[in-house]
Design a protein around this motif. Structure first.
Motif, PDB file in Angstrom:
ATOM      1  N   UNK A 156     -16.669   5.275 -11.846  1.00  0.00           N
ATOM      2  CA  UNK A 156     -15.775   6.402 -11.601  1.00  0.00           C
ATOM      3  C   UNK A 156     -16.297   7.228 -10.430  1.00  0.00           C
ATOM      4  N   UNK A 157     -15.524   7.777  -9.525  1.00  0.00           N
ATOM      5  CA  UNK A 157     -14.106   7.565  -9.409  1.00  0.00           C
ATOM      6  C   UNK A 157     -13.895   6.641  -8.210  1.00  0.00           C
ATOM      7  N   UNK A 158     -13.893   5.330  -8.464  1.00  0.00           N
ATOM      8  CA  UNK A 158     -13.664   4.347  -7.410  1.00  0.00           C
ATOM      9  C   UNK A 158     -12.221   3.839  -7.475  1.00  0.00           C
ATOM     10  N   UNK A 159     -11.713   3.490  -6.296  1.00  0.00           N
ATOM     11  CA  UNK A 159     -10.405   2.846  -6.215  1.00  0.00           C
ATOM     12  C   UNK A 159     -10.634   1.352  -6.047  1.00  0.00           C
ATOM     13  N   UNK A 160      -9.816   0.553  -6.675  1.00  0.00           N
ATOM     14  CA  UNK A 160      -9.992  -0.892  -6.555  1.00  0.00           C
ATOM     15  C   UNK A 160      -8.661  -1.609  -6.740  1.00  0.00           C
ATOM     16  N   UNK A 161      -8.689  -2.902  -6.414  1.00  0.00           N
ATOM     17  CA  UNK A 161      -7.513  -3.732  -6.610  1.00  0.00           C
ATOM     18  C   UNK A 161      -6.513  -3.652  -5.474  1.00  0.00           C
ATOM     19  N   UNK A 162      -6.887  -3.032  -4.366  1.00  0.00           N
ATOM     20  CA  UNK A 162      -5.938  -2.867  -3.267  1.00  0.00           C
ATOM     21  C   UNK A 162      -6.159  -3.867  -2.132  1.00  0.00           C
ATOM     22  N   UNK A 163      -7.342  -4.462  -2.060  1.00  0.00           N
ATOM     23  CA  UNK A 163      -7.650  -5.333  -0.941  1.00  0.00           C
ATOM     24  C   UNK A 163      -6.620  -6.444  -0.709  1.00  0.00           C
ATOM     25  N   UNK A 164      -6.307  -7.249  -1.745  1.00  0.00           N
ATOM     26  CA  UNK A 164      -5.373  -8.344  -1.494  1.00  0.00           C
ATOM     27  C   UNK A 164      -4.008  -7.845  -1.036  1.00  0.00           C
ATOM     28  N   UNK A 165      -3.573  -6.696  -1.532  1.00  0.00           N
ATOM     29  CA  UNK A 165      -2.287  -6.149  -1.106  1.00  0.00           C
ATOM     30  C   UNK A 165      -2.309  -5.887   0.391  1.00  0.00           C
ATOM     31  N   UNK A 166      -3.389  -5.314   0.879  1.00  0.00           N
ATOM     32  CA  UNK A 166      -3.481  -5.014   2.312  1.00  0.00           C
ATOM     33  C   UNK A 166      -3.646  -6.281   3.141  1.00  0.00           C
ATOM     34  N   UNK A 167      -4.206  -7.315   2.537  1.00  0.00           N
ATOM     35  CA  UNK A 167      -4.409  -8.559   3.269  1.00  0.00           C
ATOM     36  C   UNK A 167      -3.210  -9.491   3.105  1.00  0.00           C
ATOM     37  N   UNK A 168      -2.233  -9.068   2.300  1.00  0.00           N
ATOM     38  CA  UNK A 168      -1.076  -9.922   2.061  1.00  0.00           C
ATOM     39  C   UNK A 168      -1.391 -11.127   1.212  1.00  0.00           C
ATOM     40  N   UNK A 169      -2.297 -10.958   0.246  1.00  0.00           N
ATOM     41  CA  UNK A 169      -2.678 -12.073  -0.620  1.00  0.00           C
ATOM     42  C   UNK A 169      -2.444 -11.705  -2.086  1.00  0.00           C
ATOM     43  N   UNK A 170      -2.557 -12.700  -2.948  1.00  0.00           N
ATOM     44  CA  UNK A 170      -2.625 -12.412  -4.374  1.00  0.00           C
ATOM     45  C   UNK A 170      -4.075 -12.165  -4.739  1.00  0.00           C
ATOM     46  N   UNK A 171      -4.274 -11.679  -5.963  1.00  0.00           N
ATOM     47  CA  UNK A 171      -5.650 -11.458  -6.406  1.00  0.00           C
ATOM     48  C   UNK A 171      -6.417 -12.777  -6.419  1.00  0.00           C
ATOM     49  N   UNK A 172      -7.611 -12.756  -5.910  1.00  0.00           N
ATOM     50  CA  UNK A 172      -8.464 -13.931  -6.002  1.00  0.00           C
ATOM     51  C   UNK A 172      -9.575 -13.680  -7.016  1.00  0.00           C
ATOM     52  N   UNK A 173      -9.701 -12.433  -7.450  1.00  0.00           N
ATOM     53  CA  UNK A 173     -10.690 -12.130  -8.480  1.00  0.00           C
ATOM     54  C   UNK A 173     -10.019 -11.378  -9.610  1.00  0.00           C
ATOM     55  N   UNK A 187     -16.827  -1.797 -20.293  1.00  0.00           N
ATOM     56  CA  UNK A 187     -16.797  -0.965 -21.505  1.00  0.00           C
ATOM     57  C   UNK A 187     -15.473  -0.207 -21.492  1.00  0.00           C
ATOM     58  N   UNK A 188     -15.196   0.531 -22.536  1.00  0.00           N
ATOM     59  CA  UNK A 188     -13.943   1.275 -22.632  1.00  0.00           C
ATOM     60  C   UNK A 188     -13.734   2.092 -21.362  1.00  0.00           C
ATOM     61  N   UNK A 189     -12.551   1.954 -20.762  1.00  0.00           N
ATOM     62  CA  UNK A 189     -12.310   2.567 -19.459  1.00  0.00           C
ATOM     63  C   UNK A 189     -10.901   3.146 -19.378  1.00  0.00           C
ATOM     64  N   UNK A 190     -10.778   4.204 -18.593  1.00  0.00           N
ATOM     65  CA  UNK A 190      -9.461   4.786 -18.337  1.00  0.00           C
ATOM     66  C   UNK A 190      -9.145   4.617 -16.855  1.00  0.00           C
ATOM     67  N   UNK A 191      -7.976   4.095 -16.599  1.00  0.00           N
ATOM     68  CA  UNK A 191      -7.588   3.759 -15.227  1.00  0.00           C
ATOM     69  C   UNK A 191      -6.223   4.337 -14.904  1.00  0.00           C
ATOM     70  N   UNK A 192      -6.138   4.975 -13.738  1.00  0.00           N
ATOM     71  CA  UNK A 192      -4.846   5.456 -13.249  1.00  0.00           C
ATOM     72  C   UNK A 192      -4.310   4.428 -12.263  1.00  0.00           C
ATOM     73  N   UNK A 193      -3.045   4.085 -12.411  1.00  0.00           N
ATOM     74  CA  UNK A 193      -2.437   3.114 -11.517  1.00  0.00           C
ATOM     75  C   UNK A 193      -1.342   3.738 -10.670  1.00  0.00           C
ATOM     76  N   UNK A 194      -1.342   3.381  -9.387  1.00  0.00           N
ATOM     77  CA  UNK A 194      -0.269   3.821  -8.490  1.00  0.00           C
ATOM     78  C   UNK A 194       0.420   2.579  -7.935  1.00  0.00           C
ATOM     79  N   UNK A 228      -2.855 -13.390  -9.962  1.00  0.00           N
ATOM     80  CA  UNK A 228      -1.662 -12.555 -10.124  1.00  0.00           C
ATOM     81  C   UNK A 228      -1.378 -11.785  -8.844  1.00  0.00           C
ATOM     82  N   UNK A 229      -0.201 -11.243  -8.805  1.00  0.00           N
ATOM     83  CA  UNK A 229       0.252 -10.524  -7.614  1.00  0.00           C
ATOM     84  C   UNK A 229      -0.124  -9.052  -7.757  1.00  0.00           C
ATOM     85  N   UNK A 230      -0.724  -8.475  -6.738  1.00  0.00           N
ATOM     86  CA  UNK A 230      -1.137  -7.073  -6.862  1.00  0.00           C
ATOM     87  C   UNK A 230       0.071  -6.134  -6.870  1.00  0.00           C
TER      88      UNK A 230
END
Lengths: 232, 232
Positions: free
Chosen positions: A81-98, A104-111, A49-51
């Motif tokens: 917590x509190x790690x940021x993730x899911x940004x690598x492909x965006x910075x590399x100009x790629x789609x998600x490869x993973x 377990x039950x998790x709460x995530x803030x998205x920007x 998918x596209x980030x």
DNA sequence: CTATTTTTGTGCCAAATAACATAAAATGCT
DNA sequence: AGCATTTTATGTTATTTGGCACAAAAATAG
């Protein structure tokens, strides 16, 4: 995945990033941030998918999985917590490869990632925030490659157990890993078959290096596990 | 390693980075840049040392090696002109964990890393330059991990051959890899023993997938190599 | 040019690990 | 509670790969 009402109560958790912004940037960010709750084993985003989001894990535990040859998946990173993730492909100009999946039950803030990207282009402190993380992750990835390719099964499993301790810590007793993984997950973290994860974990239990009770794992002899990990 | 006299003739090569700087920053950088020539197999920096330079490979070829269990070394990355390298640990606040070694005679421009770090803190474009590279490298590292851990020997070797083609290209004939590696280097790139690298390369030659003449390797059937790589 | 070292090539054997089969236990579902 | 499904456990076998030995060829040094 359900939308959780309010972001204001989560703001303190986001300080690490928010502090780097100017006041107008900050309020802007809060306006567009969204909060999501995921259940155990729920998919956060799929490979391919596209980030669109920078994700911040506020509570819970998340795994980043890459699938290789013949559907065999590998856990390449774990998020706490509190790690940021899911940004690598965006910075590399790629789609998600993973894919990202909640352990377990998790709460995530998205920007919105586009907003982050434009902020980064004008805010060097924010850029440094990501540089630092990417640089550490890259070092860890290289180390992981050597671990997984050069160590034998026992070394790899010992390594994973210590890695899980580093990542998620221990419970109050000072021995039990705070994360309860299936043997299959333990296997994909250690790059071995499920059978071998089970077998080797049993062997460790017999040798009193760990104590196993279902998915609860107590580390009884970390020094020896470290030694096994080092020797391969 | 000998000091080469002048940087001005190399300036066009450094454009990618220099363009991101303001005029005063740029002249400042040129003032402190140093040019070094390395011979074949010469050590550029050793694992364990403290990073002091951002390196830019102007000409030649370089390998980044990490040594794992029992002196067994692995090539984790290869560098081509005009790539920047050697900055990751500085950004992560670590010492070098890998060594850089010249595959062949190489010319490298060095910039003091502390100056780069302070420039990055105030110049978001420069920061983005590194973000983009770190993000790509991290993606490649993860992919490499999966390749090396999940594929069988033939798949890994095929992968390495195609990787070398991507990295260094082919000679004018359109078939011969532009880099001449020892079988041992080919092995540490593919994570196998030297014997197996030799054996498997011979097998590929028998199957007319490649033609081998000493260290010269011609890729005769890239499509089939790609298939072998995909299937593991 | 010859001697020495390094690299390449090949065969054989042993060790490590995956694959498969099957059963028991645990978990989830209705 | 009872049934179906998933997870865990264990044994057996087959495959893959590393380790070692040694010879030939090539590169390097003296």
């Amino acid at each position: 995945m359900k939308r959780s009402p309010n972001i204001t109560d989560l703001l303190p958790k986001l300080d690490g990033l928010m502090q780097l912004l100017t006041e107008p940037q900050r309020s802007n960010m809060c306006g567009v941030a969204s909060v999501h709750a995921f259940r155990k084993n729920e998919l956060i985003y799929p490979a391919g998918s596209h980030p669109t989001m920078l994700h911040c894990l506020v509570s819970g535990k998340v795994k980043i999985c890459r699938e290789g040859v013949g559907l065999r998946t590998q856990i390449v990173r774990v998020i706490r917590p509190v790690d940021y993730f899911g940004y690598r492909p965006a910075f590399a100009g790629e789609d998600y490869v993973s894919s990202a999946i909640a352990f377990e039950a998790s709460v995530i803030v998205g920007f919105p990632i586009d907003m982050i990207k434009s902020l980064v282009r004008e805010n060097a402190s924010l850029a440094c925030f990501f540089i630092q993380r990417l640089a550490s992750d890259l070092g860890q990835a290289d180390e992981r490659t050597v671990n997984l390719t050069q160590k034998h099964i026992r070394g790899r499993l010992a390594d994973s157990l210590l890695f899980l301790k580093d990542s998620y810590g221990l419970e109050e007793d000072g021995y039990t890993l705070s994360i309860y993984l299936s043997r299959e997950d333990l296997a994909s973290l250690s790059n071995m078959t499920t059978s071998n994860a089970i077998r080797t974990l049993s062997a460790f239990a017999t040798e009193k290096l760990v104590a196993v009770d279902g998915r609860k794992i107590k580390l009884l002899d970390e020094a020896k596990l470290a030694k096994i990990s080092r020797m391969g």
